[in-house]
Design an enzyme around this catalytic site. Sequence first.
Site, PDB file in Angstrom:
ATOM      1  N   GLU A  47       0.862  -1.205   0.000  1.00 33.10           N
ATOM      2  CA  GLU A  47       0.000   0.000   0.000  1.00 33.10           C
ATOM      3  C   GLU A  47       0.893   1.248   0.000  1.00 33.10           C
ATOM      4  O   GLU A  47       1.960   1.246   0.616  1.00 33.10           O
ATOM      5  CB  GLU A  47      -0.836  -0.020   1.288  1.00 33.10           C
ATOM      6  CG  GLU A  47      -1.619   1.242   1.577  1.00 33.10           C
ATOM      7  CD  GLU A  47      -2.150   1.278   3.032  1.00 33.10           C
ATOM      8  OE1 GLU A  47      -1.451   0.829   3.967  1.00 33.10           O
ATOM      9  OE2 GLU A  47      -3.271   1.782   3.204  1.00 33.10           O
ATOM     10  N   ASN A 110      -6.976   6.325  -1.554  1.00 32.43           N
ATOM     11  CA  ASN A 110      -5.895   5.370  -1.305  1.00 32.43           C
ATOM     12  C   ASN A 110      -6.171   4.209  -2.274  1.00 32.43           C
ATOM     13  O   ASN A 110      -7.115   3.447  -2.066  1.00 32.43           O
ATOM     14  CB  ASN A 110      -5.949   4.927   0.166  1.00 32.43           C
ATOM     15  CG  ASN A 110      -4.770   4.077   0.562  1.00 32.43           C
ATOM     16  OD1 ASN A 110      -4.085   3.518  -0.289  1.00 32.43           O
ATOM     17  ND2 ASN A 110      -4.531   3.970   1.847  1.00 32.43           N
ATOM     18  N   LYS A 127      -9.486   2.166  -1.657  1.00 35.38           N
ATOM     19  CA  LYS A 127      -9.667   1.615  -0.302  1.00 35.38           C
ATOM     20  C   LYS A 127     -10.985   2.050   0.327  1.00 35.38           C
ATOM     21  O   LYS A 127     -11.296   3.250   0.379  1.00 35.38           O
ATOM     22  CB  LYS A 127      -8.492   2.050   0.569  1.00 35.38           C
ATOM     23  CG  LYS A 127      -8.446   1.460   1.967  1.00 35.38           C
ATOM     24  CD  LYS A 127      -7.152   1.888   2.637  1.00 35.38           C
ATOM     25  CE  LYS A 127      -6.957   1.317   4.019  1.00 35.38           C
ATOM     26  NZ  LYS A 127      -5.665   1.739   4.584  1.00 35.38           N
ATOM     27  N   GLU A 146      -5.748   8.761   7.925  1.00 32.86           N
ATOM     28  CA  GLU A 146      -6.315   8.329   6.627  1.00 32.86           C
ATOM     29  C   GLU A 146      -7.707   8.900   6.402  1.00 32.86           C
ATOM     30  O   GLU A 146      -8.080   9.209   5.276  1.00 32.86           O
ATOM     31  CB  GLU A 146      -6.354   6.806   6.549  1.00 32.86           C
ATOM     32  CG  GLU A 146      -4.996   6.193   6.343  1.00 32.86           C
ATOM     33  CD  GLU A 146      -5.111   4.760   5.870  1.00 32.86           C
ATOM     34  OE1 GLU A 146      -5.707   4.524   4.809  1.00 32.86           O
ATOM     35  OE2 GLU A 146      -4.579   3.883   6.576  1.00 32.86           O
ATOM     36  N   CYS A 182      -4.798  -2.872   2.882  1.00 35.79           N
ATOM     37  CA  CYS A 182      -4.478  -2.809   4.307  1.00 35.79           C
ATOM     38  C   CYS A 182      -5.656  -3.105   5.225  1.00 35.79           C
ATOM     39  O   CYS A 182      -6.040  -4.242   5.393  1.00 35.79           O
ATOM     40  CB  CYS A 182      -3.827  -1.487   4.665  1.00 35.79           C
ATOM     41  SG  CYS A 182      -3.010  -1.584   6.279  1.00 35.79           S
ATOM     42  N   ASN A 207       0.371  -1.133   5.304  1.00 31.82           N
ATOM     43  CA  ASN A 207       1.310  -0.431   6.201  1.00 31.82           C
ATOM     44  C   ASN A 207       0.693  -0.551   7.584  1.00 31.82           C
ATOM     45  O   ASN A 207      -0.291   0.127   7.888  1.00 31.82           O
ATOM     46  CB  ASN A 207       1.374   1.072   5.888  1.00 31.82           C
ATOM     47  CG  ASN A 207       2.225   1.423   4.696  1.00 31.82           C
ATOM     48  OD1 ASN A 207       3.383   1.822   4.840  1.00 31.82           O
ATOM     49  ND2 ASN A 207       1.638   1.309   3.520  1.00 31.82           N
TER      50      ASN A 207
HETATM   51  N1  CDT Z   1      -2.820   1.430   6.592  1.00 36.84           N
HETATM   52  C1  CDT Z   1      -3.719   0.803   7.367  1.00 36.84           C
HETATM   53  O1  CDT Z   1      -4.871   0.619   6.983  1.00 36.84           O
HETATM   54  N2  CDT Z   1      -3.297   0.429   8.581  1.00 36.84           N
HETATM   55  C2  CDT Z   1      -4.162  -0.125   9.576  1.00 36.84           C
HETATM   56  C3  CDT Z   1      -3.706   0.273  10.929  1.00 36.84           C
HETATM   57  C4  CDT Z   1      -4.807   0.145  11.874  1.00 36.84           C
HETATM   58  S1  CDT Z   1      -4.261   0.126  13.487  1.00 36.84           S
HETATM   59  C5  CDT Z   1      -4.610  -1.508  13.887  1.00 36.84           C
HETATM   60  C6  CDT Z   1      -4.251  -1.645   9.515  1.00 36.84           C
HETATM   61  O2  CDT Z   1      -5.351  -2.168   9.615  1.00 36.84           O
HETATM   62  O3  CDT Z   1      -3.236  -2.316   9.434  1.00 36.84           O
END
Ligand code: CDT
Length: 321
Positions: A47, A110, A127, A146, A182, A207
């Site tokens: 991502e 995204n 996303k 985000e 993600c 990420n």
């Molecule tokens: N980039 C992204 O969506 N990261 C989220 C962080 C959330 S905190 C648990 C993820 O779900 O990995």
Amino acid sequence: MARIITVGAAQLGPIALADTRAQVIDRMLDLMHQAKGNGCDIVVFPELALTTFFPRWYFENQQDIDAFYEREMPGPDTQRLFDTARSLAIGFYLGYAELVEELGVLRRFNTSITVDKAGNIIGKYRKIHLPGHREHEPWRRFQHLEKRYFETGNLGFNAFRANWGQDVHGQEKQGIFGMAICNDRRWSETYRILGLQAVEMIFIGYNTPVHNPPAPEHDALSHFHNELVMQSGAYQNGTWVVGVAKAGNEEGVEQIGNSIIVAPSGEIVGACTTTGDELAVARCDLDLCISYKTTTFNFERHRQPEHYRMIVERRGAIAPD
Ligand code: CDT
């Protein structure tokens, strides 16, 4: 019978705020060449693969924010990815921040794309499950903005057909593919909506910080949860899942690696072991989906959608939220 697609999970280590796109793309091209050397049909990048994970900062100036977005794809920097993919005859999945004008309005998403071996974009996804928060929350060790920097994706979860050429027996290597990004991987709806379209392989870049400021009690489970959601999503829908991280200590924030390739059985058949640039390769037989899609998870035969609706309605009547 076998329809084997060889997949490279091209994990990236940290990208610094000061790194240029050209520097990052050099690293991606190196992984793409490694993937080709390992016989891959497609290489999957993370991502927001072209820059540091910028939602960790609160920026006030819109120009500073917009510097992280791509206005065209391919654009001046990313053209090299497409050219190299075409000359090597390898496909790729790429996550990036997209700035686009739609009906006269500037919109930010995204986004991820899938590109075929001829360099054509054959799938696009924006996303849907945006995690984090909209306003600056200075109490956090780092931000996760985000919800501020992106709109909810407006393309839905659409499976698409792709053909990766012929195998040694002259059989077409085609299948049904899907994309997610993600946080989408934590939601069963992601897999099920694609599963209902008979998806056979889902690409997911991510990420994921080890530390989750609102729930630090989850930190020690970050790898477990990463594997749990992708393994169950794969098994419950009889599909391959390829999850690829941007990993390591990026601008002081530790991000998980743990990039994995999961079979329709739910088993992990390929994995990265570092938190740096690393390629994990697996030969994925799309026909392994058949056994799951036609027995335990034969949706036509065993799903009970009318009954799910009744249960939701009754619960709503008894205990309204
Ligand atoms: N980039 C992204 O969506 N990261 C989220 C962080 C959330 S905190 C648990 C993820 O779900 O990995």
